[in-house]
Design an enzyme around this catalytic site. Structure first.
Site, PDB file in Angstrom:
ATOM      1  N   GLU A 287       0.834  -1.208   0.000  1.00 34.12           N
ATOM      2  CA  GLU A 287       0.000   0.000   0.000  1.00 34.12           C
ATOM      3  C   GLU A 287       0.867   1.256   0.000  1.00 34.12           C
ATOM      4  O   GLU A 287       0.718   2.115   0.877  1.00 34.12           O
ATOM      5  CB  GLU A 287      -0.906   0.009   1.234  1.00 34.12           C
ATOM      6  CG  GLU A 287      -1.709  -1.254   1.442  1.00 34.12           C
ATOM      7  CD  GLU A 287      -2.302  -1.346   2.848  1.00 34.12           C
ATOM      8  OE1 GLU A 287      -2.267  -0.354   3.595  1.00 34.12           O
ATOM      9  OE2 GLU A 287      -2.791  -2.427   3.195  1.00 34.12           O
ATOM     10  N   PRO A 288       1.769   1.407  -0.932  1.00 37.41           N
ATOM     11  CA  PRO A 288       2.658   2.574  -0.892  1.00 37.41           C
ATOM     12  C   PRO A 288       1.969   3.832  -1.416  1.00 37.41           C
ATOM     13  O   PRO A 288       1.227   3.790  -2.390  1.00 37.41           O
ATOM     14  CB  PRO A 288       3.782   2.167  -1.850  1.00 37.41           C
ATOM     15  CG  PRO A 288       3.108   1.257  -2.827  1.00 37.41           C
ATOM     16  CD  PRO A 288       2.017   0.548  -2.089  1.00 37.41           C
ATOM     17  N   GLY A 289       2.197   4.933  -0.732  1.00 41.06           N
ATOM     18  CA  GLY A 289       1.694   6.216  -1.217  1.00 41.06           C
ATOM     19  C   GLY A 289       2.871   7.108  -1.555  1.00 41.06           C
ATOM     20  O   GLY A 289       3.241   7.310  -2.711  1.00 41.06           O
ATOM     21  N   ARG A 290       3.549   7.572  -0.504  1.00 38.10           N
ATOM     22  CA  ARG A 290       4.658   8.515  -0.646  1.00 38.10           C
ATOM     23  C   ARG A 290       5.735   8.012  -1.611  1.00 38.10           C
ATOM     24  O   ARG A 290       6.286   8.776  -2.388  1.00 38.10           O
ATOM     25  CB  ARG A 290       5.289   8.720   0.738  1.00 38.10           C
ATOM     26  CG  ARG A 290       6.360   9.773   0.780  1.00 38.10           C
ATOM     27  CD  ARG A 290       7.092   9.751   2.126  1.00 38.10           C
ATOM     28  NE  ARG A 290       6.262   9.488   3.267  1.00 38.10           N
ATOM     29  CZ  ARG A 290       5.768  10.441   4.075  1.00 38.10           C
ATOM     30  NH1 ARG A 290       6.043  11.699   3.867  1.00 38.10           N
ATOM     31  NH2 ARG A 290       5.013  10.106   5.115  1.00 38.10           N
ATOM     32  N   ARG A 326       3.217  20.259   5.671  1.00 38.20           N
ATOM     33  CA  ARG A 326       4.151  19.307   6.279  1.00 38.20           C
ATOM     34  C   ARG A 326       5.231  19.971   7.158  1.00 38.20           C
ATOM     35  O   ARG A 326       5.508  19.487   8.259  1.00 38.20           O
ATOM     36  CB  ARG A 326       4.790  18.401   5.223  1.00 38.20           C
ATOM     37  CG  ARG A 326       3.743  17.599   4.408  1.00 38.20           C
ATOM     38  CD  ARG A 326       4.343  16.474   3.594  1.00 38.20           C
ATOM     39  NE  ARG A 326       4.826  15.407   4.428  1.00 38.20           N
ATOM     40  CZ  ARG A 326       6.076  15.199   4.743  1.00 38.20           C
ATOM     41  NH1 ARG A 326       7.018  15.972   4.225  1.00 38.20           N
ATOM     42  NH2 ARG A 326       6.427  14.225   5.534  1.00 38.20           N
ATOM     43  N   TYR A 330       4.767  18.655  10.844  1.00 38.79           N
ATOM     44  CA  TYR A 330       5.700  17.577  11.241  1.00 38.79           C
ATOM     45  C   TYR A 330       7.147  18.060  11.327  1.00 38.79           C
ATOM     46  O   TYR A 330       8.054  17.223  11.381  1.00 38.79           O
ATOM     47  CB  TYR A 330       5.697  16.432  10.220  1.00 38.79           C
ATOM     48  CG  TYR A 330       4.357  15.934   9.767  1.00 38.79           C
ATOM     49  CD1 TYR A 330       3.554  15.155  10.599  1.00 38.79           C
ATOM     50  CD2 TYR A 330       3.895  16.221   8.488  1.00 38.79           C
ATOM     51  CE1 TYR A 330       2.338  14.682  10.166  1.00 38.79           C
ATOM     52  CE2 TYR A 330       2.676  15.748   8.044  1.00 38.79           C
ATOM     53  CZ  TYR A 330       1.895  14.976   8.892  1.00 38.79           C
ATOM     54  OH  TYR A 330       0.686  14.514   8.442  1.00 38.79           O
ATOM     55  N   CYS A 356      -1.234  34.398   8.720  1.00 46.48           N
ATOM     56  CA  CYS A 356      -0.957  35.074   9.991  1.00 46.48           C
ATOM     57  C   CYS A 356      -0.737  34.080  11.122  1.00 46.48           C
ATOM     58  O   CYS A 356      -1.551  33.976  12.043  1.00 46.48           O
ATOM     59  CB  CYS A 356      -2.101  36.022  10.307  1.00 46.48           C
ATOM     60  SG  CYS A 356      -2.268  37.227   8.991  1.00 46.48           S
ATOM     61  N   GLU A 357       0.312  33.305  11.026  1.00 42.44           N
ATOM     62  CA  GLU A 357       0.714  32.365  12.074  1.00 42.44           C
ATOM     63  C   GLU A 357       2.224  32.236  12.019  1.00 42.44           C
ATOM     64  O   GLU A 357       2.790  32.136  10.930  1.00 42.44           O
ATOM     65  CB  GLU A 357       0.159  30.952  11.792  1.00 42.44           C
ATOM     66  CG  GLU A 357      -1.320  30.865  11.802  1.00 42.44           C
ATOM     67  CD  GLU A 357      -1.850  29.699  12.614  1.00 42.44           C
ATOM     68  OE1 GLU A 357      -1.095  29.134  13.431  1.00 42.44           O
ATOM     69  OE2 GLU A 357      -3.024  29.390  12.435  1.00 42.44           O
ATOM     70  N   TYR A 385       1.175  13.931   0.186  1.00 41.82           N
ATOM     71  CA  TYR A 385       0.685  14.669   1.340  1.00 41.82           C
ATOM     72  C   TYR A 385       0.968  16.168   1.195  1.00 41.82           C
ATOM     73  O   TYR A 385       1.283  16.855   2.160  1.00 41.82           O
ATOM     74  CB  TYR A 385       1.281  14.094   2.645  1.00 41.82           C
ATOM     75  CG  TYR A 385       1.096  12.595   2.744  1.00 41.82           C
ATOM     76  CD1 TYR A 385      -0.179  12.068   2.936  1.00 41.82           C
ATOM     77  CD2 TYR A 385       2.160  11.696   2.572  1.00 41.82           C
ATOM     78  CE1 TYR A 385      -0.378  10.686   2.992  1.00 41.82           C
ATOM     79  CE2 TYR A 385       1.967  10.326   2.625  1.00 41.82           C
ATOM     80  CZ  TYR A 385       0.701   9.827   2.828  1.00 41.82           C
ATOM     81  OH  TYR A 385       0.496   8.471   2.873  1.00 41.82           O
TER      82      TYR A 385
END
Ligand code: LLP
Length: 432
Positions: A287-290, A326, A330, A356-357, A385
């Site tokens: 089930e690879p995504g990245r 990301r 993370y 504004c963060e 992602y």
């Protein structure tokens, strides 16, 4: 190896100049390489060829219809986690009979839809879910193919927010409880026990945790496979990619870099796992995504201002944390390179967005070439992602996406018109 490289001073995606794309389609802009996507899928598919297998691309990592279409044509299956993702796969021409439906919170409506579409398997995450799937299948007079997700309780050595295979996580069913669950599930008349599934985390750059998990579950798999005539074992996704500088340092490419850094490659993954998996005689699902989409995409952004405060050099760009969350979420590293290569000394810079963060940054104090207003920058390895986690925070329209194939480039998603953001909203009756 990915297909973003410099020719002279220009950054190219395959045969197309990225700057030309930025001017034509505007920024922020996601640019994907069809060849990279294809290449990564095929590399993994090929190394698994000694066993019967199915690569199910994890749709959550990048769900653009064009990308799904490319993969569907290559024979990919799909790992889905919602009714919406299943609808996307269908819209892209994917085969529902090659879909596995994962996730801890499947609703009755989603289960019914997936059953009607004849998905390959539901990967169940709790006993209550098995009972619900059985109930819905009974109502539809169908038999639901299911696998249970085993939590092998191994440390994956990745970021805490993307580790899933320990008892601290909400995922799967504890290793020790699996046999009891299968025994009870076997008594549910509308279920067919088709497989067993595991997934221990994402962005794993070593084979060892996969190997540990597989070694741990093997005796269990053998017992269950014999007792219930299971057809498949899914070993999940989670294969990591290289994020650290490959392009800027002039390195010849991804695979070489991965091997040199002792990071897992399809070859090392297969070499260490296949000898254990092959004797099972089961179909192996991945089930690879990245691994497939990550290096196939970049986010292109325009420099709006450069702000020097005496202590800091802020490069303010038109992409923000709503486009690529990301780094904020993370602390993830994405290599940032100028779309037109620069000469001259580098300057320690923070690349930040307009939101504004204080968390709205792509890098901090990173030596980058001096850039000015109107220059374009590319954030690399943003294909997984990236766009899929974007939001409308600060009423910022979702970015456009472009797919490149050789010398061709075409819009794979139009830039969202600002008005569309509030088009579903209403001024309530008593305020009119
Ligand atoms: N299978 C299951 C059951 C999963 O939960 C996931 C990812 C995958 C497969 C695909 O994992 P991959 O091969 O892409 O590592 N948003 C985070 C990653 C979240 C991963 C969630 N599950 C990030 O940006 O790093």
């Amino acid at each position: 190896m990915h297909d973003f490289h410099y020719r002279g001073k220009k950054l190219l995606c395959e045969g197309v100049a990225v700057e030309a794309l930025a001017r034509r389609f505007g920024t922020p802009l996601y640019v994907y390489s069809q060849h990279t996507l294809t290449d990564h899928f095929q590399k993994l598919d090929r190394v698994m060829s000694p066993v019967e297998h199915l690569v199910c691309f994890s749709v959550k990592s990048n769900s653009n219809l064009s990308l799904l279409r490319v993969l569907a044509r290559l024979g990919s299956g799909f790992d889905i986690v919602s009714g919406g993702e299943l609808q996307r796969v269908l819209a892209a021409g994917g085969d529902p009979r090659r879909c596995i439906f994962a996730g801890v919170g499947k609703t009755e409506a989603e289960i019914e839809f997936a059953l009607r579409q004849n998905v390959y398997s539901f990967n169940a995450e709790s006993e209550a879910e098995l009972q619900r799937i059985n109930r819905v299948a009974a109502r539809l007079k169908k038999t639901a193919p299911v696998a249970v997700r085993v939590n092998p309780n191994v440390a994956a050595h990745t970021h805490a927010k993307i580790t899933t295979g320990t008892y601290e996580n909400k995922f799967g069913i504890a290793f020790e409880q699996i046999e009891g669950i299968y025994a009870r599930a076997a008594r549910l008349k509308h279920l067919r026990l088709r497989g067993l599934q595991m997934h221990i985390g994402s962005q794993l750059t070593r084979v060892a945790p996969f190997e540990r998990a597989v070694r741990k579950i093997l005796p269990l798999v053998r017992r269950l496979a014999e007792r219930y005539k299971l057809e498949f074992l899914s070993i999940g996704g989670g294969l990591g990619i290289v994020y650290e500088p490959a392009l800027a340092s002039g390195s010849p490419g991804w695979w070489k870099t991965a091997a040199a850094r002792n990071i897992l490659t399809p070859a090392s993954y297969a070499a260490r796992l296949l000898p254990r998996l092959q004797p099972l005689g089961l179909k192996i699902v991945l089930e690879p995504g990245r691994f497939i989409s990550g290096n196939a995409g970049i986010l292109v952004t325009r420099v709006e201002y450069v702000k020097r405060t005496g202590r800091k050099n802020f490069v303010i760009v038109d992409a923000a944390m709503n486009d690529l969350i990301r780094p904020a979420f993370y602390d993830a590293y994405h290599e940032i390179v100028p779309v037109a290569r620069k000469t001259g000394a580098s300057i320690k810079s923070d690349v930040v967005g307009p939101i504004c963060e204080s968390g709205d940054y792509f890098c901090k104090d990173r030596p980058l070439p001096g850039v000015g207003e109107g220059d374009y920058l590319a954030l690399l390895s943003a294909g997984a992602y990236g766009f899929v986690m974007s939001s409308n925070y600060n009423t910022r329209p979702l970015a456009a996406e472009v797919l490149v194939n050789g010398r061709r480039a075409a819009v794979a998603r139009v830039r969202q018109p600002a008005k569309e953001i509030w088009s579903g909203e209403k001024v309530v009756a008593w305020l009119k």
